[in-house]
Structure formats: structure tokens, C-alpha cells
Design a protein around this motif. Structure first.
Motif, PDB file in Angstrom:
ATOM      1  N   TRP A 133     -33.171 149.184   0.490  1.00  0.00           N
ATOM      2  CA  TRP A 133     -32.482 148.567  -0.650  1.00  0.00           C
ATOM      3  C   TRP A 133     -33.353 148.489  -1.906  1.00  0.00           C
ATOM      4  CZ3 TRP A 133     -32.188 145.993   4.202  1.00  0.00           C
ATOM      5  CH2 TRP A 133     -33.286 145.176   4.502  1.00  0.00           C
ATOM      6  N   PHE A 134     -34.664 148.743  -1.770  1.00  0.00           N
ATOM      7  CA  PHE A 134     -35.545 148.865  -2.928  1.00  0.00           C
ATOM      8  C   PHE A 134     -35.868 150.344  -3.143  1.00  0.00           C
ATOM      9  CE2 PHE A 134     -37.078 144.504  -1.442  1.00  0.00           C
ATOM     10  CZ  PHE A 134     -36.240 143.828  -2.314  1.00  0.00           C
ATOM     11  N   TRP A 135     -36.052 150.747  -4.416  1.00  0.00           N
ATOM     12  CA  TRP A 135     -36.189 152.179  -4.725  1.00  0.00           C
ATOM     13  C   TRP A 135     -37.377 152.834  -4.029  1.00  0.00           C
ATOM     14  CZ3 TRP A 135     -40.763 153.496  -6.938  1.00  0.00           C
ATOM     15  CH2 TRP A 135     -41.437 152.540  -7.708  1.00  0.00           C
ATOM     16  N   TRP A 136     -38.436 152.053  -3.739  1.00  0.00           N
ATOM     17  CA  TRP A 136     -39.601 152.658  -3.076  1.00  0.00           C
ATOM     18  C   TRP A 136     -39.329 153.016  -1.624  1.00  0.00           C
ATOM     19  CZ3 TRP A 136     -39.761 147.856  -5.557  1.00  0.00           C
ATOM     20  CH2 TRP A 136     -39.653 146.726  -4.748  1.00  0.00           C
ATOM     21  N   GLY A 137     -38.243 152.515  -1.049  1.00  0.00           N
ATOM     22  CA  GLY A 137     -37.867 152.882   0.311  1.00  0.00           C
ATOM     23  C   GLY A 137     -36.616 153.736   0.382  1.00  0.00           C
ATOM     24  N   ALA A 138     -36.045 154.041  -0.779  1.00  0.00           N
ATOM     25  CA  ALA A 138     -34.733 154.687  -0.799  1.00  0.00           C
ATOM     26  C   ALA A 138     -34.765 156.127  -0.309  1.00  0.00           C
ATOM     27  CB  ALA A 138     -34.161 154.642  -2.220  1.00  0.00           C
ATOM     28  N   ARG A 139     -35.923 156.781  -0.343  1.00  0.00           N
ATOM     29  CA  ARG A 139     -36.014 158.191   0.043  1.00  0.00           C
ATOM     30  C   ARG A 139     -36.652 158.376   1.417  1.00  0.00           C
ATOM     31  NH1 ARG A 139     -33.059 161.774  -2.472  1.00  0.00           N
ATOM     32  NH2 ARG A 139     -34.685 163.361  -2.476  1.00  0.00           N
ATOM     33  N   GLY A 192     -33.625 145.968 -11.538  1.00  0.00           N
ATOM     34  CA  GLY A 192     -34.089 147.342 -11.475  1.00  0.00           C
ATOM     35  C   GLY A 192     -34.976 147.700 -10.308  1.00  0.00           C
ATOM     36  N   PHE A 193     -35.345 146.745  -9.469  1.00  0.00           N
ATOM     37  CA  PHE A 193     -36.092 147.077  -8.249  1.00  0.00           C
ATOM     38  C   PHE A 193     -35.156 147.520  -7.133  1.00  0.00           C
ATOM     39  CE2 PHE A 193     -36.016 142.506  -9.188  1.00  0.00           C
ATOM     40  CZ  PHE A 193     -35.134 142.041  -8.233  1.00  0.00           C
ATOM     41  N   TYR A 194     -33.855 147.281  -7.296  1.00  0.00           N
ATOM     42  CA  TYR A 194     -32.896 147.675  -6.267  1.00  0.00           C
ATOM     43  C   TYR A 194     -32.536 149.156  -6.377  1.00  0.00           C
ATOM     44  CZ  TYR A 194     -32.001 142.821  -4.932  1.00  0.00           C
ATOM     45  OH  TYR A 194     -32.132 141.546  -4.469  1.00  0.00           O
ATOM     46  N   TRP A 246     -44.506 142.176  -5.157  1.00  0.00           N
ATOM     47  CA  TRP A 246     -44.231 142.857  -6.431  1.00  0.00           C
ATOM     48  C   TRP A 246     -42.821 143.430  -6.388  1.00  0.00           C
ATOM     49  CZ3 TRP A 246     -47.163 147.903  -8.277  1.00  0.00           C
ATOM     50  CH2 TRP A 246     -46.771 148.195  -9.588  1.00  0.00           C
ATOM     51  N   HIS A 247     -41.876 142.705  -6.987  1.00  0.00           N
ATOM     52  CA  HIS A 247     -40.551 143.266  -7.200  1.00  0.00           C
ATOM     53  C   HIS A 247     -40.674 144.238  -8.379  1.00  0.00           C
ATOM     54  CE1 HIS A 247     -39.163 139.902  -4.646  1.00  0.00           C
ATOM     55  NE2 HIS A 247     -38.130 140.703  -4.405  1.00  0.00           N
ATOM     56  N   TRP A 248     -41.010 145.453  -8.036  1.00  0.00           N
ATOM     57  CA  TRP A 248     -41.393 146.486  -8.998  1.00  0.00           C
ATOM     58  C   TRP A 248     -40.138 147.097  -9.613  1.00  0.00           C
ATOM     59  CZ3 TRP A 248     -45.240 150.909  -7.226  1.00  0.00           C
ATOM     60  CH2 TRP A 248     -45.593 151.701  -8.319  1.00  0.00           C
ATOM     61  N   GLY A 249     -39.830 146.712 -10.843  1.00  0.00           N
ATOM     62  CA  GLY A 249     -38.724 147.340 -11.538  1.00  0.00           C
ATOM     63  C   GLY A 249     -39.016 148.810 -11.738  1.00  0.00           C
ATOM     64  N   ALA A 250     -38.050 149.654 -11.408  1.00  0.00           N
ATOM     65  CA  ALA A 250     -38.264 151.096 -11.535  1.00  0.00           C
ATOM     66  C   ALA A 250     -38.758 151.425 -12.945  1.00  0.00           C
ATOM     67  CB  ALA A 250     -36.978 151.846 -11.237  1.00  0.00           C
ATOM     68  N   VAL A 252     -46.491 134.244  -4.903  1.00  0.00           N
ATOM     69  CA  VAL A 252     -46.117 134.534  -6.284  1.00  0.00           C
ATOM     70  C   VAL A 252     -45.800 136.022  -6.416  1.00  0.00           C
ATOM     71  CG1 VAL A 252     -47.081 132.628  -7.654  1.00  0.00           C
ATOM     72  CG2 VAL A 252     -48.620 134.326  -6.699  1.00  0.00           C
ATOM     73  N   ASP A 253     -45.407 136.447  -7.649  1.00  0.00           N
ATOM     74  CA  ASP A 253     -44.807 137.766  -7.810  1.00  0.00           C
ATOM     75  C   ASP A 253     -45.315 138.415  -9.103  1.00  0.00           C
ATOM     76  OD1 ASP A 253     -43.034 139.967  -7.842  1.00  0.00           O
ATOM     77  OD2 ASP A 253     -41.337 138.752  -7.179  1.00  0.00           O
ATOM     78  N   PHE A 254     -45.639 139.697  -9.025  1.00  0.00           N
ATOM     79  CA  PHE A 254     -46.021 140.469 -10.209  1.00  0.00           C
ATOM     80  C   PHE A 254     -44.810 141.083 -10.914  1.00  0.00           C
ATOM     81  CE2 PHE A 254     -50.407 141.080  -8.282  1.00  0.00           C
ATOM     82  CZ  PHE A 254     -51.055 140.339  -9.260  1.00  0.00           C
ATOM     83  N   MET A 255     -43.623 140.633 -10.590  1.00  0.00           N
ATOM     84  CA  MET A 255     -42.394 141.246 -11.079  1.00  0.00           C
ATOM     85  C   MET A 255     -42.378 141.441 -12.599  1.00  0.00           C
ATOM     86  SD  MET A 255     -38.495 139.998 -10.336  1.00  0.00           S
ATOM     87  CE  MET A 255     -38.773 138.330 -10.941  1.00  0.00           C
ATOM     88  N   ASP A 256     -42.781 140.439 -13.338  1.00  0.00           N
ATOM     89  CA  ASP A 256     -42.621 140.466 -14.789  1.00  0.00           C
ATOM     90  C   ASP A 256     -43.893 140.839 -15.539  1.00  0.00           C
ATOM     91  OD1 ASP A 256     -39.878 139.872 -14.911  1.00  0.00           O
ATOM     92  OD2 ASP A 256     -40.261 137.737 -14.608  1.00  0.00           O
ATOM     93  N   TYR A 257     -44.644 141.775 -14.978  1.00  0.00           N
ATOM     94  CA  TYR A 257     -45.878 142.229 -15.622  1.00  0.00           C
ATOM     95  C   TYR A 257     -45.864 143.730 -15.936  1.00  0.00           C
ATOM     96  CZ  TYR A 257     -48.019 137.693 -14.558  1.00  0.00           C
ATOM     97  OH  TYR A 257     -48.322 136.348 -14.509  1.00  0.00           O
TER      98      TYR A 257
END
Length: 473
Positions: free
Chosen positions: A316-322, A258-260, A239-243, A203-208
Motif C-alpha cells: 500500500w506504500f509506493w516503495w512496496g508497490a513493485r 503521497g506515500f500511498y 518515514w512516511h516518504w511522500g513520493a 516520531v516521523d520524518f514525513m514532513d522533511y
């Protein structure tokens, strides 16, 4: 262009020493690629270049005197950046192999191949393309040594639920694999159509978190996790963590993507570098929102295989972009806040990238894992498994946290690819018929090697072993 096939007979060298045999790429059968000689340092009479269309490939034909498992290596040059190639054995099953950027001729492990007695084919397929192949090498695989894991959670004073979960995973690791499925609706489809229920629900915490709930997003995934745990199942959360800020929210990049990386200008490195800044505060608020949900699970006695910051190395996710350093720093911030500020003791921490430079450290990781998608390929994903094995020197349990096509249990055992669980992604990946046929799924779920919900009952109290006793590896 088609070149002459290479034909070799593999053998074990005298005195019990494993013999490595090299096969020159320019002597293999070539399709859509050409022989080059301009990049110095290659072996043989040349190397293979091209790999600019999806159908480009090299096929080696190899004769083996016996049926045996071999370690495969690729000698390559990668002057055009990080790439991937794909290895297919005997036209069925294989592995995606990472080819990191390099301007030198470099040898990279490419998993294993189980050669049959007689003629075999090993094909290198284009995948991401734009690399140079000099040769491949094969050597007989040594028997897998016993795993060296210690099933003690990295969380100080982990509660009995988390300790029991990690101990149970350790007890089946190497002898069985737990069947898993992402999304409650897809899990229900498996139950109805395959006749067995997966042991693990993803499951996913995306929408919390605020960037989504403020726009009307809602989720019942925590409720689904609680209900599945009541049935005796195991739950894993990603967790598809929206920025938390900087969403473009355009037709090309809507807010819900927004997680991309390409959907936000949120800079994780800058946010972490300024703990007094607004963006750091927003990060903490999002973590606190997820902590509130994890506390509900903890209060209900539900341990969680916790997989945040997944696929970081992909970028491809913002937490790995840097790059790796901010991603590792964010992992430790997340670990410290959930553990020390919120007092969560029910988490089994699962890292989800393979590259060594991204690994945050043994002291904050319980499991390591990878996400792999290869349509219609039911191979053991052995190259990725072996890379994860090397990542922690075989001291952590290894999971296939997301897959498209389910691995063939017989190949898992033959290749000694001891994934502790697999979790198929939702929707068409499980029920579309292209990635996995119903007939194949039924064969997987009926395998003695694969554990389902009914076979893990009592895992928390240590009684599940009675349900699988006698199941041979």
C-alpha cells in the motif's frame, strides 16, 4: 450452518515425543460457512469454504488435561490470492495469521495457544476471507531456546551511542518490554492520564522532504526527539516518504497522501533501474534531506532506531508497490548512502516486514519488527513474533514497531513472545478508549515486565539495570 463440535483430549505421547493432534474443520462448529468437497487433496470428509462475510467463523472445542502452551498450525488452500485469517482463543486474545496464495493444501504455522485445563475454544474468524480451511493441528510447545542475537551494529564503525542502544536492547530482550508511544502529543497524554511516561518515543520524518515542504508542510519531530533524548528516553523514527514525483494531488488522492501507492504514479523499480534519470536523482535528494536531520541527532549524541520503508510487503506504500526486489534494492541504496556518503554512525536499522522474500539481509538489518492492529485484542501477537523469529533464525532482536491494542504483559510472558518494545500509534489508538482502556493501560504500565522512562535512566552508560534489578520475568 452449524456442525458438530470436535472434542479431543490432548496428551503427551510416550517416550517424551510431542504428539501432534489434528482437528478436522468440517467437524467443528460452523457459522456462515459450508462444507466443500470439490477441491481434491483434503483430509477427512471435506473442508470449509465461504468466508465471504465478516462474521463467518469456525469454532473448535478442545479439552485439555492440563494448562499448557501449544503450537498451532492451519491446513488451508488459498486459490484466491494472499489472505489473512484471525485466531481467537477462548473468546479473548489471538493473532492475525497470513495465508499466502496457494492452490495446494498447505500447512502454515499460526502461533501458539495457551490451553487451560478443561474445555477450550479456538475460533478461526474471517478477516480478509476467501480461503479454504481443511483442519488445524496442535502440538505441545517446546521451551524457548536462549536467543542467539549478537548485539553488534551492522553499521561499520558505529558510534558509541548506537552501540550502547543496541547493547541495551539486547540486555532487556526476553526479560522485559519497553513501553513506547508514537507522537509527542500522545506520549504526553499517556504521562498525564496513566501516570507513567513511555520509554520510547516514535516520531516521523514525513514532513522533511521536498514533495511536502514545497507545499507548506512543517515538522518539529526532530526537536521533539532531541528533547526526549535529553530526558533519557529512546527515539525511533519512521518515514512516511511522500513520493518524490508523480503525485496525483486530486480530491480523492491529495498530495499529503503521497506515500500511498494509489496516490502516485511514481515507479520505484523504474527509478532504481536508471541511476542517471531524474527520478533517481529525486530519490537521492530526499535521502539527503533526511540525512541532514539525522546528522543533527548524531551531533547531539542521539542514536535512532531507524525504521524506513515500513510495511513494504503490504504494497500500500509506493516503495512496496513493485514487489520485494525493488524494495530490498531501495533499502540497500538508502543504507549505502546514509552510511557511506553521509557518514551516519548513530543508526540502529530496523526492518519492518515479515515475509522472507522481502528481507534485505542480515548484513543491513539490526532489528526486525512488524506493525499489527487488532482492535480490543490484548493478545501476545505470537504468530507474528514466531514468524519474525524464524525470519532470521533468532539472530535479531524483535520489536512491535506499531500496534493498536497493547499486549497483556502476562500473556507475553506465558507465550514467550519476547517483543523488545511496543509503540502504540497515536490519537484514538491510545486515548480513544476503544483500542485501549485507561484501566488496562494503567495495569500495563504498572507491570514489572514493562519498562518506562523512569526505569531506563542511565541506559546509555549501562547503569539502567540498577533501576530494574529484582523485576521478575
Amino acid at each position: 450452518m452449524v456442525g458438530k463440535s470436535v472434542l479431543y483430549v490432548l496428551a503427551i505421547a510416550s517416550a517424551g515425543v510431542a504428539q501432534t493432534t489434528t482437528y478436522q474443520a468440517e467437524s467443528a462448529t460452523l457459522s456462515g460457512v459450508t462444507v466443500g468437497t470439490s477441491v481434491a487433496g483434503f483430509s477427512g470428509t471435506g473442508y470449509i469454504e465461504g468466508f465471504d462475510t465478516s462474521t463467518d467463523s469456525i469454532t473448535f472445542t478442545i479439552n485439555s488435561t492440563t494448562s499448557q502452551l501449544y503450537d498451532l498450525s492451519i491446513i488451508y488452500n488459498g486459490p484466491y490470492g494472499d489472505k489473512y485469517t484471525y485466531i481467537v482463543l477462548n473468546n479473548a486474545g489471538g493473532s492475525q495469521v497470513s495465508l499466502p496464495a496457494t492452490t495446494a493444501w498447505t500447512t502454515v504455522p499460526a502461533g501458539q495457544v495457551l490451553l487451560a485445563a478443561g474445555s477450550n475454544s479456538i475460533q478461526i474468524q474471517n478477516n480478509w476471507g476467501w480461503y479454504l480451511i481443511d483442519a488445524i493441528a496442535l502440538s505441545p510447545s517446546a521451551p524457548r531456546a536462549p536467543h542467539r542475537i549478537t548485539p553488534t551494529p551492522v553499521t561499520p564503525n558505529a558510534n558509541s551511542d548506537a552501540s550502547a542502544l543496541l547493547a541495551y536492547l539486547a540486555s532487556v530482550y526476553g526479560s522485559h518490554i519497553l513501553a513506547g508511544q508514537q507522537d509527542p502529543a500522545s506520549l504526553a497524554w499517556v504521562t498525564q492520564n496513566i501516570g507513567k511516561t513511555p520509554a520510547v518515543l516514535g516520531v516521523d520524518f514525513m514532513d522533511y522532504t521536498a514533495s511536502r515542504t514545497s507545499r507548506g508542510a512543517v515538522s518539529s519531530d526532530v526537536d521533539s526527539a532531541l528533547a526526549f533524548a535529553q530526558q533519557g528516553g529512546i527515539v525511533t523514527f519512521c518515514w512516511h516518504w511522500g513520493a518524490p514525483a508523480g503525485l496525483y494531488d486530486t480530491p480523492e488522492h491529495p498530495w499529503y497522501s503521497g506515500f500511498y501507492t494509489d496516490a502516485t504514479d511514481f515507479d520505484v523499480a523504474a527509478a532504481l533501474a536508471d541511476p542517471a534519470g531524474a527520478n533517481y536523482t529525486l530519490l537521492m535528494q530526499d535521502i539527503d534531506a533526511i540525512a541532514a536531520q539525522l546528522k543533527k541527532l548524531q551531533s547531539a549524541g542521539v542514536p535512532v532506531i531507524w525504521r524506513p520503508l515500513h510495511e513494504a510487503e503490504g504494497g500500500w506504500f509506493w516503495w512496496g508497490a513493485r514487489g520485494p526486489e525493488p524494495a530490498k534494492q531501495l533499502w540497500r541504496v538508502l543504507y549505502e548512502r546514509l552510511t557511506n556518503v553521509h557518514g551516519l554512525r548513530n543508526l540502529v536499522w530496523e526492518w519492518n516486514s515479515v515475509a522472507p522474500e522481502w528481507y534485505p539481509g542480515d548484513d543491513v538489518v539490526d532489528l526486525v519488527s512488524a506493525d499489527t492492529y487488532a482492535q480490543g485484542d490484548h493478545g501476545p501477537i505470537s504468530a507474528t513474533y514466531n514468524n519474525l523469529l524464524a525470519l532470521t533464525n533468532d539472530t535479531k532482536i524483535i520489536a512491535a514497531a506499531e500496534i493498536g491494542s497493547v499486549m497483556d504483559p502476562a500473556q507475553l510472558q506465558a507465550y514467550q513472545a519476547d517483543w523488545v518494545y511496543f509503540c502504540v500509534w497515536s490519537g484514538d489508538f491510545i486515548q480513544g478508549g476503544t483500542w485501549n482502556s485507561v484501566e488496562f493501560l494503567k495495569s500495563v504500565y504498572s507491570s514489572e515486565y514493562v519498562l518506562t522512562l523512569d526505569e531506563i535512566q542511565g541506559w546509555k552508560s549501562g547503569n539502567a539495570s540498577s533501576l530494574i534489578r529484582g523485576k521478575a520475568r
